[in-house]
Design a protein around this motif. Structure first.
Motif, PDB file in Angstrom:
ATOM      1  N   CYS A  83       0.836  -1.273   0.109  1.00 17.85           N
ATOM      2  CA  CYS A  83      -0.020   0.085  -0.023  1.00 17.85           C
ATOM      3  C   CYS A  83       0.866   1.413  -0.245  1.00 17.85           C
ATOM      4  CB  CYS A  83      -0.981   0.021   1.280  1.00 17.85           C
ATOM      5  SG  CYS A  83      -0.148  -0.039   2.761  1.00 17.85           S
ATOM      6  N   GLN A  84       2.110   1.150   0.316  1.00 15.91           N
ATOM      7  CA  GLN A  84       3.118   2.181   0.471  1.00 15.91           C
ATOM      8  C   GLN A  84       3.376   2.664  -0.944  1.00 15.91           C
ATOM      9  OE1 GLN A  84       3.599  -0.960   1.211  1.00 15.91           O
ATOM     10  NE2 GLN A  84       6.080  -1.222   1.418  1.00 15.91           N
ATOM     11  N   TRP A  85       3.146   2.066  -2.289  1.00 18.78           N
ATOM     12  CA  TRP A  85       3.722   2.265  -3.399  1.00 18.78           C
ATOM     13  C   TRP A  85       2.467   2.785  -4.383  1.00 18.78           C
ATOM     14  CZ3 TRP A  85       8.751   1.564  -4.419  1.00 18.78           C
ATOM     15  CH2 TRP A  85       9.660   0.998  -3.300  1.00 18.78           C
ATOM     16  N   ILE A  86       2.816   3.695  -5.026  1.00 17.31           N
ATOM     17  CA  ILE A  86       2.035   4.130  -6.402  1.00 17.31           C
ATOM     18  C   ILE A  86       2.843   3.522  -7.697  1.00 17.31           C
ATOM     19  CG2 ILE A  86       0.935   6.166  -5.104  1.00 17.31           C
ATOM     20  CD1 ILE A  86       3.157   7.867  -6.492  1.00 17.31           C
ATOM     21  N   HIS A  87       2.176   3.363  -8.678  1.00 19.37           N
ATOM     22  CA  HIS A  87       2.507   2.936  -9.930  1.00 19.37           C
ATOM     23  C   HIS A  87       2.109   3.903 -11.171  1.00 19.37           C
ATOM     24  CE1 HIS A  87       3.115  -0.818  -7.529  1.00 19.37           C
ATOM     25  NE2 HIS A  87       2.214  -0.178  -7.221  1.00 19.37           N
ATOM     26  N   ARG A 120       4.125  11.844  -2.652  1.00 16.71           N
ATOM     27  CA  ARG A 120       2.547  12.190  -2.790  1.00 16.71           C
ATOM     28  C   ARG A 120       2.382  13.839  -2.419  1.00 16.71           C
ATOM     29  NH1 ARG A 120      -1.130   8.378  -2.912  1.00 16.71           N
ATOM     30  NH2 ARG A 120       0.194   6.820  -1.792  1.00 16.71           N
ATOM     31  N   ASP A 125      -1.562   8.313 -11.295  1.00 20.90           N
ATOM     32  CA  ASP A 125      -0.969   7.291 -10.309  1.00 20.90           C
ATOM     33  C   ASP A 125      -2.096   6.129 -10.248  1.00 20.90           C
ATOM     34  OD1 ASP A 125       1.047   8.906  -9.926  1.00 20.90           O
ATOM     35  OD2 ASP A 125       0.046   9.703  -8.270  1.00 20.90           O
ATOM     36  N   SER A 146      -2.838   2.559  -7.920  1.00 22.82           N
ATOM     37  CA  SER A 146      -2.633   1.625  -6.646  1.00 22.82           C
ATOM     38  C   SER A 146      -2.394   0.245  -6.912  1.00 22.82           C
ATOM     39  CB  SER A 146      -3.666   1.914  -5.522  1.00 22.82           C
ATOM     40  OG  SER A 146      -4.970   1.224  -6.101  1.00 22.82           O
ATOM     41  N   ASP A 147      -2.829  -0.262  -8.170  1.00 19.18           N
ATOM     42  CA  ASP A 147      -2.703  -1.672  -8.133  1.00 19.18           C
ATOM     43  C   ASP A 147      -1.470  -2.119  -9.430  1.00 19.18           C
ATOM     44  OD1 ASP A 147      -2.654  -4.455  -8.959  1.00 19.18           O
ATOM     45  OD2 ASP A 147      -4.890  -4.642  -8.499  1.00 19.18           O
ATOM     46  N   SER A 152       7.353   2.279 -10.512  1.00 16.23           N
ATOM     47  CA  SER A 152       6.636   1.906  -9.143  1.00 16.23           C
ATOM     48  C   SER A 152       7.470   2.782  -8.098  1.00 16.23           C
ATOM     49  CB  SER A 152       6.742   0.452  -8.520  1.00 16.23           C
ATOM     50  OG  SER A 152       5.904  -0.192  -9.412  1.00 16.23           O
ATOM     51  N   ALA A 204       5.484   6.096  -2.090  1.00 19.76           N
ATOM     52  CA  ALA A 204       4.656   7.258  -2.076  1.00 19.76           C
ATOM     53  C   ALA A 204       5.252   8.270  -1.016  1.00 19.76           C
ATOM     54  CB  ALA A 204       3.138   6.763  -1.624  1.00 19.76           C
TER      55      ALA A 204
END
Length: 313
Positions: free
Chosen positions: A19-23, A132, A153, A155-156, A174, A177
């Motif tokens: 959950c700490q990553w954005i893609h 972020r 951005d 999330s998945d 990736s 955030a």
């Protein structure tokens, strides 16, 4: 003006999760840092090569920015007829040596600037701010334009990577955030995951060593002229090299098929572009050659089909 070293993602084979990553989409283009100062625009490649004046489509940037000064980070891309980012089209623009011809090229292959980060704003350094927060500032201060957009951005990461595979695009990036902006690759905060790609290439020559072939010289012809895309030996067997050596006299040409002989191609037997092969590769370098090419097999396709079209394996 203080130069800001670009932060570079680190290649990894799988998609990082959590959950700490954005893609984000990995755009198949050329990295450009944009400096706005009192309504004036300057553009630089990641190697600090100035390209101000070469992309007139981006003259709208200062008018879209609600600030007196800023550093922006992003990618310039050119879309092909299928609305897919084309590295070769953008490389044609990046190789332009005379800015006086930029307007003509802008009509033929217009670029878009996909912005993904803001590094300073009105004299304030933002690089220590978490990603972020920087992204929120970017979306607040930069309006979209005809040729300017802010990347989305997701999330998945796995779902985005699957979508890139369906589209035949390059891959994803990736980013943690809460990460600061750290120049270079001395970090564990940005990663890139790329799809393996392939294309049909023509064999345009053989490099020789002690009288024996040791690599193929490959070319494509997306327009009227043949373009050198690098050497490859991975995937070839000694039997392949034996057959190529035995048939050199039938395929040999007195001159290179390329308009300019590539550097580092001494001791070459040039071929008439007739034999084709499938080549897998990881990505393009900014010099327009394939990175980590591997010969998958020879093919009976016409060299006219070696037009640079890329496929995802």
């Amino acid at each position: 003006m203080d130069w800001i070293e670009p932060m570079e993602p680190i290649l990894r084979p799988d998609v990082v999760t959590g959950c700490q990553w954005i893609h984000q989409v990995k755009w198949d283009g050329v990295r450009i840092l944009c400096r706005v100062e009192n309504g004036k625009l300057r553009l630089f490649t990641k190697n600090r090569r100035e390209r101000t004046g070469f992309y007139p489509e981006l003259d709208e940037v200062p008018g879209l920015l609600k600030a007196t000064s800023a550093w922006l980070d992003g990618e310039i891309i050119v879309l092909d007829q299928d609305q897919k980012p084309s590295f070769y089209h953008v490389l044609t623009r990046e190789r332009l040596g005379n800015p006086a011809r930029a307007s003509l090229y802008a009509r033929q292959n217009p670029v878009r600037y996909i912005v993904f980060d803001i590094l300073s704003l009105d004299g304030k350094d933002l690089r220590e701010h978490p990603l972020r927060q920087r992204k929120a500032i970017l979306e607040e201060r930069l309006m979209p334009g005809r040729n300017v957009a802010i990347t989305d951005d997701f999330s998945d990461g796995d779902a985005l990577f699957d979508l890139m595979k369906q589209k035949g695009w390059e891959g994803i990036v990736s980013k943690r955030a809460d990460s600061p902006y750290t120049g270079g690759k001395n970090h564990r905060d940005w990663y890139k995951t790329k799809l393996q790609k392939k294309l049909l290439a023509a064999v345009c020559g053989l490099s020789m060593k002690a009288g024996f072939p040791n690599a193929l010289l490959l070319g494509i012809r997306p327009d009227r002229e043949w373009i050198y895309i690098g050497k490859a030996s991975s995937g070839l067997t000694q039997e392949h090299f034996r057959l190529l050596r035995e048939n050199m006299s039938y395929m040999a040409s007195e001159s290179s098929p390329f308009p300019a002989v590539p550097s580092g191609t001494e001791d070459i037997v040039w071929f008439k572009p007739a034999l084709t092969c499938w080549v897998s590769f990881l990505e393009w370098t900014h010099d327009g050659v394939l990175r980590h090419p591997k010969i998958l097999g020879f093919n009976r396709s016409s060299p006219d089909e070696a037009n640079g079209t890329e496929y995802v394996e």
